[in-house]
Enzyme design. Structure first.
Site, mmCIF file in Angstrom:
data_model
loop_
_atom_site.group_PDB
_atom_site.id
_atom_site.type_symbol
_atom_site.label_atom_id
_atom_site.label_comp_id
_atom_site.label_asym_id
_atom_site.label_seq_id
_atom_site.Cartn_x
_atom_site.Cartn_y
_atom_site.Cartn_z
ATOM 1 N NE ARG A 285 -2.255 0.607 3.792
ATOM 2 C CZ ARG A 285 -1.609 1.283 4.752
ATOM 3 N NH1 ARG A 285 -1.285 2.542 4.575
ATOM 4 N NH2 ARG A 285 -1.287 0.689 5.879
ATOM 5 C CG HIS A 289 -6.011 1.697 6.517
ATOM 6 N ND1 HIS A 289 -6.069 0.404 6.045
ATOM 7 C CD2 HIS A 289 -7.168 1.909 7.190
ATOM 8 C CE1 HIS A 289 -7.213 -0.143 6.403
ATOM 9 N NE2 HIS A 289 -7.895 0.745 7.102
ATOM 10 C CE1 TYR A 298 1.530 2.347 8.436
ATOM 11 C CE2 TYR A 298 0.333 4.021 9.680
ATOM 12 C CZ TYR A 298 0.450 3.212 8.556
ATOM 13 O OH TYR A 298 -0.490 3.282 7.559
#
Length: 391
Positions: A285, A289, A298
């Site tokens: 990805r 998200h 992160y």
């Protein structure tokens, strides 16, 4: 639209004279197109299945066009959300090959059960791209007919669609619609994080025990929101299938050709009555998200850069160029088509009328109910109480 079938020899001038078990540096990965755009004649899966494709030049160009259009429309939707025109958007950036490859592998009679990110599969099923934007703008519930397009409504609850798909696939078997080459198959999409959900594991059990004609298609994009893959599993995800009694395979999810070949093979096995299987599309990805997420919190930039080198569109463009299947005029035409369609999509979104609040009762039940009628009446009286006031 690509129509070639896996298992048929590719044209010699497009395929390197070799067969690989998996991909370079990763024997677990089925790959037919390297990140550099080099074609591989065939690849062998963990169970010995040999995968290959045979496409015409026009079909190769069609796959590239699909990839570019899907990415551009997705980017437009992200921009619309950032400008306050959509409430939320889940981008597919980086996952175009897994979605277009698997979406084009579906036959007309097959049924798909998506998450909330399968915009590329939706596009391949012939659904107007405006449909999911109406959902995320809050003006409707999606708008398309799942029976007409053989593509179920988007599912927000993580993993729930695998239960729906399993029940549907069991029904296909009970209706006697498997066992022949023109039989029906079902595909259920989900992410790597969903594999930790009870719904998905229960679906694996039921699909296996009842030999359902179902392909579980996991887009492993490496993160369940902010949780990395190692927080989800100690073994490659495709290997989980063995514990439930059906085969699993990992495919290069940034390779549209391999994604097509592996999915078509699994679907055909399902329609012939050979039961379920699990495909792990190993991809990434590239964006957030959803538009409410900040991936910089992160993951590090170097990781993203490493995956950018495996970009599904860049590798397909390199292949078309090296094999002289497409020229600069073709690529410019595709870019212009993508720009035009994205502008048109934006105009249509901005022109969407705001629905009257009371219309939320319209499609709860197909024939209504006394309780629903009473709720509608109460809500109408409540809304009317504001008329003529300073509110």
């Amino acid at each position: 639209m690509a129509k070639g079938d896996p298992g048929v020899s590719s044209r010699g001038r497009r395929a390197a004279p070799r067969s690989r078990k998996g991909a370079t540096g990763d024997p677990q990965l089925v790959q037919l197109l390297t990140p550099e755009g080099e074609r591989i004649e065939s690849a062998t899966g963990p169970d010995g299945t040999e995968y290959r494709v045979d496409f015409t030049d026009e079909e190769y160009r069609g796959l590239y066009r699909d990839l570019v259009l899907v990415r551009k429309l997705d980017a437009e939707a992200t921009a619309l959300q950032r400008q306050g025109e959509l409430g939320l958007w889940a981008s597919l950036l980086g996952q175009e090959a897994a979605q277009v490859g698997s979406g084009r592998a579906l036959r007309a009679q097959d049924m798909a059960f998506p998450t909330y990110r399968e915009h590329g599969v939706l596009y391949c099923r012939g659904i107007d791209p405006i449909m999911p934007l109406g959902l995320f703008r809050g003006v409707d519930q999606g708008g398309w007919d799942p029976n007409e397009f053989k593509f179920n409504m988007y599912t927000i609850v993580i993993g729930a669609q695998t239960l729906h798909a399993t029940g549907y696939a069991m029904g296909v078997s009970m209706d006697g619609k498997t066992g022949t080459e023109d039989g029906e198959a079902v595909i259920a999409y989900f992410g790597d994080g969903a594999t930790s959900q009870g719904d998905v594991n229960e679906s694996f059990v039921w699909a296996s025990v009842f030999n359902a004609p179902l392909v579980f298609f996991c887009q492993n994009n490496q993160y369940a929101i902010s949780e990395p893959l190692e927080r989800q599993t100690r073994v490659p995800l495709y290997q989980r299938a063995g514990g439930f009694g059906f085969p699993g395979v990992r495919v290069d999810g940034n390779d549209v050709l391999a994604s097509y070949a592996v999915t078509r093979h699994a679907l055909d096995n399902a329609r012939l009555g050979q039961g379920p299987s699990l495909i792990e599309a190993y991809t990434y990805r590239m964006g957030a998200h959803t538009t409410s997420d900040d991936p910089t919190r992160y993951r590090i930039a170097s990781e993203v850069e490493a995956w950018q080198a495996k970009d599904p569109i860049a590798r397909m463009k390199a292949f078309l160029t090296k094999q002289q299947i497409a020229d600069a005029d073709f690529f410019a035409d595709v870019d212009e088509q993508a720009r035009t369609e994205s502008v048109h999509l934006r105009e249509r979104v901005l022109a969407m009328p705001n629905p009257e609040p009371v219309t939320m009762f319209d499609h709860v039940y197909p024939t209504g109910s006394p309780e629903l009628d009473e709720q509608r009446a109460q809500f109408s009286r409540y809304m009317e109480s504001f008329e003529g006031s300073a509110h």
